[in-house]
Structures are given as structure tokens and as C-alpha cells.
Design a protein around this motif. Structure first.
Motif, PDB file in Angstrom:
ATOM      1  N   ARG A 282       0.828  -1.219   0.000  1.00 25.88           N
ATOM      2  CA  ARG A 282       0.000   0.000   0.000  1.00 25.88           C
ATOM      3  C   ARG A 282       0.859   1.265   0.000  1.00 25.88           C
ATOM      4  O   ARG A 282       0.650   2.195   0.784  1.00 25.88           O
ATOM      5  N   ASP A 283       1.841   1.278  -0.861  1.00 20.05           N
ATOM      6  CA  ASP A 283       2.728   2.425  -1.054  1.00 20.05           C
ATOM      7  C   ASP A 283       3.623   2.715   0.156  1.00 20.05           C
ATOM      8  O   ASP A 283       4.318   3.735   0.190  1.00 20.05           O
ATOM      9  N   GLU A 284       3.597   1.852   1.159  1.00 25.00           N
ATOM     10  CA  GLU A 284       4.530   1.978   2.274  1.00 25.00           C
ATOM     11  C   GLU A 284       5.695   1.023   2.059  1.00 25.00           C
ATOM     12  O   GLU A 284       5.504  -0.103   1.584  1.00 25.00           O
ATOM     13  N   GLU A 285       6.883   1.460   2.431  1.00 20.06           N
ATOM     14  CA  GLU A 285       8.067   0.626   2.272  1.00 20.06           C
ATOM     15  C   GLU A 285       8.681   0.300   3.627  1.00 20.06           C
ATOM     16  O   GLU A 285       8.624   1.106   4.560  1.00 20.06           O
ATOM     17  N   ARG A 286       9.231  -0.898   3.706  1.00 18.53           N
ATOM     18  CA  ARG A 286       9.979  -1.340   4.874  1.00 18.53           C
ATOM     19  C   ARG A 286      11.317  -1.868   4.397  1.00 18.53           C
ATOM     20  O   ARG A 286      11.414  -2.393   3.298  1.00 18.53           O
ATOM     21  N   ARG A 287      12.318  -1.751   5.254  1.00 22.57           N
ATOM     22  CA  ARG A 287      13.673  -2.125   4.842  1.00 22.57           C
ATOM     23  C   ARG A 287      14.293  -3.063   5.873  1.00 22.57           C
ATOM     24  O   ARG A 287      14.184  -2.847   7.078  1.00 22.57           O
TER      25      ARG A 287
ATOM     26  N   ALA B 127       3.585 -13.662   1.475  1.00 23.69           N
ATOM     27  CA  ALA B 127       2.997 -12.791   0.445  1.00 23.69           C
ATOM     28  C   ALA B 127       3.662 -11.416   0.437  1.00 23.69           C
ATOM     29  O   ALA B 127       2.993 -10.400   0.303  1.00 23.69           O
ATOM     30  N   ILE B 128       4.977 -11.374   0.553  1.00 23.89           N
ATOM     31  CA  ILE B 128       5.699 -10.115   0.704  1.00 23.89           C
ATOM     32  C   ILE B 128       6.299  -9.720  -0.647  1.00 23.89           C
ATOM     33  O   ILE B 128       7.032 -10.506  -1.262  1.00 23.89           O
ATOM     34  N   PHE B 129       5.993  -8.530  -1.120  1.00 25.67           N
ATOM     35  CA  PHE B 129       6.546  -8.035  -2.381  1.00 25.67           C
ATOM     36  C   PHE B 129       7.846  -7.281  -2.088  1.00 25.67           C
ATOM     37  O   PHE B 129       7.835  -6.300  -1.327  1.00 25.67           O
TER      38      PHE B 129
ATOM     39  N   VAL C  31       7.105  -7.373   6.888  1.00 25.04           N
ATOM     40  CA  VAL C  31       5.674  -7.668   6.792  1.00 25.04           C
ATOM     41  C   VAL C  31       4.867  -6.542   7.441  1.00 25.04           C
ATOM     42  O   VAL C  31       4.931  -6.343   8.656  1.00 25.04           O
ATOM     43  N   HIS C  32       4.119  -5.817   6.642  1.00 30.45           N
ATOM     44  CA  HIS C  32       3.279  -4.728   7.141  1.00 30.45           C
ATOM     45  C   HIS C  32       2.207  -5.279   8.068  1.00 30.45           C
ATOM     46  O   HIS C  32       1.684  -6.382   7.869  1.00 30.45           O
ATOM     47  N   ARG C  33       1.851  -4.507   9.081  1.00 32.64           N
ATOM     48  CA  ARG C  33       0.851  -4.931  10.072  1.00 32.64           C
ATOM     49  C   ARG C  33      -0.483  -5.286   9.430  1.00 32.64           C
ATOM     50  O   ARG C  33      -1.231  -6.112   9.951  1.00 32.64           O
ATOM     51  N   ASP C  34      -0.811  -4.651   8.289  1.00 38.56           N
ATOM     52  CA  ASP C  34      -2.101  -4.884   7.641  1.00 38.56           C
ATOM     53  C   ASP C  34      -2.031  -5.914   6.513  1.00 38.56           C
ATOM     54  O   ASP C  34      -3.052  -6.179   5.867  1.00 38.56           O
ATOM     55  N   LEU C  35      -0.857  -6.485   6.293  1.00 41.75           N
ATOM     56  CA  LEU C  35      -0.737  -7.566   5.320  1.00 41.75           C
ATOM     57  C   LEU C  35      -1.146  -8.858   6.016  1.00 41.75           C
ATOM     58  O   LEU C  35      -0.339  -9.531   6.664  1.00 41.75           O
ATOM     59  N   VAL C  36      -2.415  -9.189   5.929  1.00 41.97           N
ATOM     60  CA  VAL C  36      -2.972 -10.321   6.665  1.00 41.97           C
ATOM     61  C   VAL C  36      -3.939 -11.089   5.772  1.00 41.97           C
ATOM     62  O   VAL C  36      -4.399 -10.596   4.740  1.00 41.97           O
ATOM     63  N   ALA C  37      -4.244 -12.301   6.199  1.00 42.75           N
ATOM     64  CA  ALA C  37      -5.273 -13.093   5.529  1.00 42.75           C
ATOM     65  C   ALA C  37      -6.647 -12.544   5.890  1.00 42.75           C
ATOM     66  O   ALA C  37      -6.933 -12.292   7.060  1.00 42.75           O
ATOM     67  N   ARG C  38      -7.470 -12.342   4.879  1.00 38.86           N
ATOM     68  CA  ARG C  38      -8.830 -11.897   5.143  1.00 38.86           C
ATOM     69  C   ARG C  38      -9.561 -12.928   6.000  1.00 38.86           C
ATOM     70  O   ARG C  38      -9.381 -14.121   5.847  1.00 38.86           O
TER      71      ARG C  38
END
Length: 789
Positions: free
Chosen positions: A711-716, A759-761, A743-750
Motif C-alpha cells: 500500500r505504497d509503504e516501504e519497509r527495509r 505474500a511479501i513483495f 511484513v506490514h501490520r495490515d498484510l494479513v489473511a482476510r
């Protein structure tokens, strides 16, 4: 008697510059596994403790392995050796004679411990005394048990119930879990996050509404007598090694195994059974008849394609594939499913799966001809945004051929921790059923809260937002186990009081609350005999719903350790006071009292104390398996229809999955040798297909920073070594938990809210630290030239 027994050990930490890379192995276990097992056991626990625990593990009257939840036979005599290499490593971690004393804590300030790896912390040894650190302090220091419990009571009573959270690890026994959830609900909260939230929550979320139960529907005997087994998103050679013996037995009985996995895992290729001469001498047994190296996240597309092909075959040869009688009598939604699978876009299917049409068609032929099929799966399936929908597609395939309630058939979510399934059975859940709460309230004279509590992901968010004042962790290491590592650490540090019921140091003790307690507990192999009635035993539930006893016999490393049920009882007394209707003391003194309560609250555990004393324990009811019955709202199993979904990274990005190494169990590192994948000495690696490596412009063994986007946020995550590896093109792999920071906090299984660890890009950038190091090398080289001239 000495208060602490054992030895203090200081050793070096991980040095990533010593990384060694060899060829991946094509077989698992064998003589090497035997040697490593004994070496690790003797190194940690010595001869006596190692042998005494090793040959009692998973035996009647013995101790249940603290590793995975793979079952043992309950229909005949068990093998003399019912353990695997990684089971012995798990025992060694607990049996270790290394100790972490108050002097150890005095010598290691938090500022130093923050720089240490999880490996160094865990290898330091067993904690010997209760410890505390207060706001502004740099060291943990000793505290008495009574003072620790008083402090917990003060903090909890000073806040609101829903500003407290009670986390649980799968290591926790059934009786302890029951007491723990009773404490939380007596207080007035359902904030009971657990490790299941981060692993198989998607399985339960998908299965409960479709077949009426969130557990597997097969037995060990079903596995060994199936005609066909799919092993999907799972690496049994490392995570459930004894499963390989069951798969080999299935093939000996004429069954077939199809592996579906992005990585070519040694255990899914060949198994060298160390209990046979052939396995020890190097022959081994083939495991997979077919190996589908699927793209990460492409499983739903595969299962939809298989459904399409099965229905086409049924049209051509009516009655050859579909179990029409079962579908008509026991299911609903079939017509909608058939309509949805009538057509298939093969181009998109091949794109999503990375498999060819011919591969998928061959797999469909094998499935169509099988009259008894089992689907096994693990975290490769459950940690995707569309995990729940993917598992529902597995259920669709099983329903289509009537693969419930008959020998050799069913669903098998393979749980990865010894009692994670039992914890849920005995009440550890943030969304309890009304029936369970009604029985609990009637048994104890309390009024449990009905509103749902926080799971693990939402607990992290609540902590970070300052909404949790007290966090209690019964085992586990949430700081490293959860996603979004930086947010998790921030949340822990904002919490007023963190309480860790632990055996060894871990990252959560370092990323602690403003005040933090460490309460050292007995391990599963330790003797628990400080009770009026003498030694006590506990119970666990394995992946196939079998409840059995477990009892340690080893002398604890310290006289200061308390059993988990005793710790929970004393916390409850301190928090709730003496006038509370629950008799906590009675349960702490005699675990039969706990089991008597359970027998009236937990469905299926009637006559608990009598049945758990049977040689092999007892099996919980399982309607789909036992009676081909489905405890859904309408009493029918449900076909479901979902749109196709798969992972589509942005241009220039790969899909990253996290994984364990062979020397690892969850956040515990046994060593630094992932020998089946040819990696040793380091952990900060990215396994990448050679063509992807070339496309990125980097070379094998280059040091890079890894950047994830969501969602346009980046982590390193900095300083990872690229390693060319035969994974699927477009996909990469890295070790958990080092990659959790991506892994972003909101990258979760529905629906299930399970973190999207698969599922990390990601993309790669030149390592900033490497560039600075190159500059320093140049400066040193110039200086050397000047000095020599």
C-alpha cells in the motif's frame, strides 16, 4: 541442596561473514540425522539427561515431544524410537544444563542484549530465578515469587480488563490453558491471543463454516492407507520429520504422494529412515510421485483447475469421479460450484501457478482415479491474503469425491507446535462460542464476557496505540513471532507491565514493558512433584485430536522454578482475591481437579481423568470423520465459490515467503546449519532463482538491503546475502523471523487476520553498509601502500 544446578556458558554470536553455501540435499534423515541428534543432546544436557528423556519421548507414560504435533499410533505397539532429529533438538534445548542466573543478568545490560541475536539469547540456558526490570533500569534483578505476584495483581487491578492481554504459546499443556483462559474470563476479557493466530487460524476459519469443525478429519492410520496424499505448502523433513515415515508407509501400501511447494525440499524428495538398515546405509525411499513447484500464492488457481478437470471427466464418464450420493445427502452449494468451475482460463492459470497445463492435467488424472484422498497443508497455504478462500477450495475438492468419513480420506491441516490445537480445544480463543462460555459460567459461578477480544495481530496494534497496560505471555516470544517487528517492539515498550512465563531468555524479555517480570517455569521434561499428593502429569492434543498424558522425570535446573499451573493459580489469586468463586489452590495442588472441571466444560472430554490414563489416551469426537456428519448451521457440508486470486507483485519485485531453517523451531534456533538447503553459518540470506538474480543486476552472494512494499509503504531489512537457489522463478525465500520486519501490520489473511508471511513483495537495493565498508577497505589499502612505500 543447591538452588541452581548447571553451568554458565559464554560463547560467540552469529557471524554472518562465515556463511557457507553448498548444494541442496535431495534426501532427508539417515545416519547424519542420528549423529546430529546425539551430538546436540549430549552437548546441551549430557549423557544421562539426554538418554533418560530421549527414550521416554512419545511413549506411554512418558513425555510428549515439545516439538511438532505429529501423532503416534494408538492402534498397536509403538516403535522403540518415536522421535526425530528436530525432536531431540527440542528436548536438548529444554534439558540443557546451561543456566542463566541473576549474575548473568547483572553482567548483561539491556543495551547489550539488544545487540544480541535470538540464537545467542536462547543458547545461554535456562532461567533460574524470577527477575524484574523497572522503568529506567538497565539490568534485570531478582525478585521473590510473592513480590512478583503482588506486583501483577496491583497492575491488573489498577486498569480495565480489556486493557490486559494474555498470550499463549503452543507449548502450554491443556490443563494450564484451561486455567489461563479461566483467569482471563474471570477478570472480564477475551483478550487471549495465541500462536495459532499466526499459523493455522486460516484453516479453522475456512473449515468451520464448510464442514463444521476447524480440525483435521483423519487419523494416522488414514495417512498410511490413503490412495493419494497431497502435501501442500509444507516441509515435513524439517517441520514434522516423523511424517516422512507415514508418507513412506503410504507408498509401501500402494498410495501416491503429490508435493506442491515452491522450494524443492529434501524431505519431499527422498526419506532415509534411520530405523531401517537401508535408511542408515544411504538408500532411502522416494516420497513424492509428483512434485509441483508452484508459484507462491498460486495454490487457489491450481485447486480451481483441478475442480474444473474433475467435473469435465465426470461429464465424460458419469459416476467415475463425483460422489453424487454423498453430495446429494450431505452437502449444499454443489450446483453453484459446478457452474463456477465450468470454464477455465488456462493462460491465467499457468501464470498464477507457474505450472504447465500438462502438469496440472496429469495431477487431475491422478486425483480423479483415487477413491481415498487426503489433503495435508501447513503455513505455505495459511499465510496468504486469500488463505481462507484457498483452503475452502481444498474442501471443495474433498467434498466433490466424498472424501470425508471413510478410511484413508479427509482434511489434514498439520499443526506445527506440540499443543497448539489443544490450547484452542481448552478455551484459548479470542472469539469463544456461546456454548463454551455457558458451560464455563455454570461450572464456576462466573459471568464471562461475550464480546470478542484481541488476536495476536490486533494485540500488537493495541499495544502500539497505548491501549494495553498489562501483557502476560505464557511461553512464546511475540516480539519475534509476530509481523511488523518494529511496531511489535514499540508496542511492548509502551506497555506498563509485561510478564513472561519462560524457560530461556528471548527477544521479548529485551523489548520489554516499562516494568517487566520474567517468571521461570518448569519445562515439559522437568519433574513436577512439589504437590501435597506427589508428582503430577499434564496432557496434550496432537494434530489428529488424540489427547494423551505427558510427564517429565528430569530434575529441574533450579529449585526456584514453578510449574505453569501453579504460576497461573497464584497470579489469579493475586489478581482476583480470596473471595473469588474459583478454587485456584485446589487446581494448583492436584491437576485431577482441573481435569474434572474440564470434563464438564470442554465437549468430548467427559471422564477425562479416567480416559487420559489409558495407555494411548483418547480421541476427541470428530463428526466429519466419525459419522460423515457436519456441525454447520444446516447440518450440511458447504461447497463455496470464490473468485480466483493470486499474488501479482509490482514490476521489478519478487514474492518473498518466510520459512524455518532445519536448525530452528519457530523463534528458537538450535544451531546454524540448514543442511538440507546447503546453508550454514548464517541466517540473513535470500534464496533466489538464478534468472531472477540476473534480472536484478546483482550477483550470487551479493550483500543487499531488502525493501518491501505494501500500500505504497516501504519497509527495509538490511544486510541480506543473495543466494542462487532452484526456487520458482519470480519467488524468493528468507528465514523467519529475520524477514518479519518486512511484513506490514495490515498484510494479513482476510477473515482469519493471520500475518501474510508468504505474500511479501520485495526488491533489492545495494547494501548501504557494504558501500561504506568498501570505502573503508579502500582507505585501509591506501594506507597500507603508503606505509610499505
Amino acid at each position: 541442596m543447591s538452588k541452581a544446578r548447571g553451568r554458565r556458558v559464554e560463547f560467540g554470536d552469529i557471524d554472518e561473514t562465515t556463511l557457507q553455501v553448498g548444494q541442496p540435499k535431495v534426501s532427508a534423515a539417515g545416519l547424519k540425522a542420528v549423529k546430529v541428534s546425539f551430538d546436540r543432546g549430549l552437548e546441551q544436557g549430557g549423557v544421562s539427561r539426554t538418554l533418560r528423556s530421549m527414550y521416554r519421548v512419545n511413549q506411554p507414560g512418558g513425555v510428549d515431544c515439545p516439538g511438532c504435533a505429529w501423532p503416534e499410533s494408538i492402534t498397536g505397539d509403538r516403535k522403540k524410537v518415536e522421535f526425530c532429529e528436530n525432536g531431540v533438538k527440542a528436548l536438548a534445548e529444554e534439558n540443557t544444563q546451561r543456566v542463566v542466573t541473576p549474575e548473568w543478568w547483572a553482567q548483561h545490560p539491556i543495551s547489550e542484549l539488544e545487540t544480541r541475536t535470538e540464537y545467542w539469547l536462547g543458547q545461554s540456558g535456562r532461567i533460574t530465578e524470577p527477575m524484574i526490570i523497572r522503568e529506567g533500569e538497565e539490568h534485570y534483578s531478582p525478585i521473590s515469587w510473592s513480590a512478583a505476584f503482588d506486583l501483577i495483581g496491583e497492575h491488573v487491578r489498577a486498569t480495565e480488563p480489556d486493557r490486559c492481554a494474555f498470550y499463549t504459546s503452543g507449548r502450554t499443556a491443556n490443563e494450564t490453558a484451561f486455567m489461563y483462559q479461566l483467569l482471563a474470563r474471570s477478570l472480564g476479557t477475551n483478550n487471549l491471543p495465541d500462536c495459532s493466530n499466526m499459523c493455522h487460524e486460516s484453516s479453522g476459519t475456512a473449515m468451520t463454516p464448510t464442514i463444521g469443525i476447524g480440525k483435521g478429519t483423519v487419523s494416522l492410520e488414514d495417512i498410511e492407507n490413503a490412495e493419494l496424499i497431497f502435501v501442500v505448502g509444507q516441509n515435513p523433513g524439517t517441520n514434522h520429520p516423523r511424517m516422512l515415515g507415514s508418507l513412506a508407509e503410504c507408498r509401501k501400501n500402494g498410495g501416491k504422494v503429490i508435493a506442491v511447494n515452491p522450494l524443492p525440499e529434501a524431505g519431499l524428495l527422498k526419506f532415509k529412515d534411520p530405523q531401517t538398515p537401508k535408511g542408515l546405509m544411504g538408500g532411502g525411499e522416494r516420497i513424492s510421485d509428483e512434485y509441483l513447484q508452484i508459484r507462491v500464492g498460486g495454490d487457489q488457481a491450481l485447486f480451481q483447475a483441478l475442480g474444473h478437470l474433475l467435473l469435465k471427466e465426470e461429464e465424460s464418464n458419469p459416476g467415475s469421479v463425483v460422489d453424487s450420493a454423498f453430495i446429494e445427502s450431505s452437502t449444499q452449494g454443489f450446483e453453484g460450484y459446478r457452474a463456477a468451475r465450468a470454464n477455465l482460463d488456462w493462460e491465467e492459470t499457468e501464470l498464477a501457478t507457474g505450472l504447465s497445463r500438462s502438469q496440472i492435467e496429469a495431477t487431475a488424472e491422478t486425483l480423479a482415479s483415487s477413491k481415498a484422498t487426503i489433503f495435508c497443508w501447513a503455513l505455505g497455504i495459511t499465510q496468504q491474503p486469500h488463505s481462507v478462500d484457498t483452503i475452502k477450495e481444498i474442501v471443495n475438492l474433498l467434498l466433490l469425491q466424498g472424501n470425508f468419513g471413510k478410511p484413508g480420506a479427509g482434511a489434514c491441516p498439520v499443526r506445527g507446535h506440540s499443543n497448539v490445537q489443544g490450547d484452542r480445544t481448552f478455551g484459548i480463543w479470542e472469539k469463544p462460542t456461546e456454548g463454551f462460555l455457558n458451560r464455563l459460567d455454570a461450572e464456576f459461578g462466573i459471568t464471562s464476557p461475550r464480546h470478542h477480544g484481541h488476536d495476536s495481530t490486533n494485540t500488537m496494534k493495541a499495544m502500539a496505540e497505548g491501549e494495553i497496560d498489562v501483557f502476560v505471555s505464557l511461553g512464546g516470544n511475540l516480539a519475534m513471532a509476530n509481523s511488523d517487528t518494529a511496531l511489535m517492539a514499540q508496542g511492548l515498550k509502551r506497555t506498563g507491565l509485561t510478564v513472561h512465563i519462560s524457560t530461556k531468555p528471548n527477544r521479548s524479555h529485551v523489548m520489554h514493558g516499562r516494568t517487566s517480570l520474567i517468571l521461570p517455569t518448569l519445562g515439559r521434561t522437568d519433574r513436577d512433584d512439589k504437590h501435597p499428593g506427589g508428582a503430577q502429569f499434564l496432557s496434550v492434543e496432537n494434530s489428529m485430536s488424540v489427547i494423551s498424558s505427558t510427564q517429565g522425570r528430569l530434575e529441574p535446573v533450579s529449585d526456584h522454578l514453578l510449574a505453569e499451573p501453579v504460576i497461573v493459580a497464584r497470579m489469579a489469586q493475586s489478581i482476583l482475591g480470596d473471595d473469588h468463586p474459583v478454587d485456584w489452590q485446589a487446581m494448583a495442588e492436584d491437576y485431577d481437579v482441573i481435569r474434572d472441571h474440564c470434563s464438564r466444560v470442554v465437549s468430548g472430554t467427559e471422564n477425562f481423568n479416567e480416559r487420559v490414563r489409558d495407555k494411548y489416551g483418547f480421541v476427541l469426537p470428530n463428526p466429519p470423520r466419525d459419522h460423515r456428519a457436519f456441525a454447520t448451521d444446516d447440518g450440511l457440508a458447504h461447497f463455496t465459490v470464490r473468485d480466483l486470486e493470486y499474488l501479482t507483485p509490482p514490476p521489478g519485485h519478487l514474492v518473498l515467503q518466510t520459512m524455518r531453517s532445519h536448525d530452528q523451531y519457530n523463534t528458537t534456533f538450535y544451531g546454524l546449519d540448514d543442511r538440507y538447503r546447503g546453508i550454514s553459518g548464517g541466517r540473513r540470506v535470500i534464496l533466489i532463482h538464478p534468472q531472477d538474480l540476473q534480472a536484478t543486476g546483482f550477483a550470487d552472494r551479493d550483500l543487499v538491503d531488502v525493501v518491501s512494499v505494501f500500500r505504497d509503504e516501504e519497509r527495509r531489512a538490511e544486510r541480506f546475502r543473495l543466494v542462487a537457489y532452484p526456487t520458482v522463478q519470480g519467488c524468493a525465500a528468507a528465514y523467519y523471523p529475520e524477514a518479519n520486519a518486512l511484513v506490514h501490520r495490515d498484510l494479513v489473511a482476510r477473515e482469519s487476520n493471520t500475518p501474510g508471511f508468504k505474500a511479501i513483495f520485495i526488491r533489492f537495493e545495494p547494501c548501504a553498509e557494504e558501500a561504506r565498508e568498501d570505502e573503508r577497505h579502500v582507505e585501509r589499502d591506501i594506507g597500507l601502500e603508503l606505509s610499505t612505500s
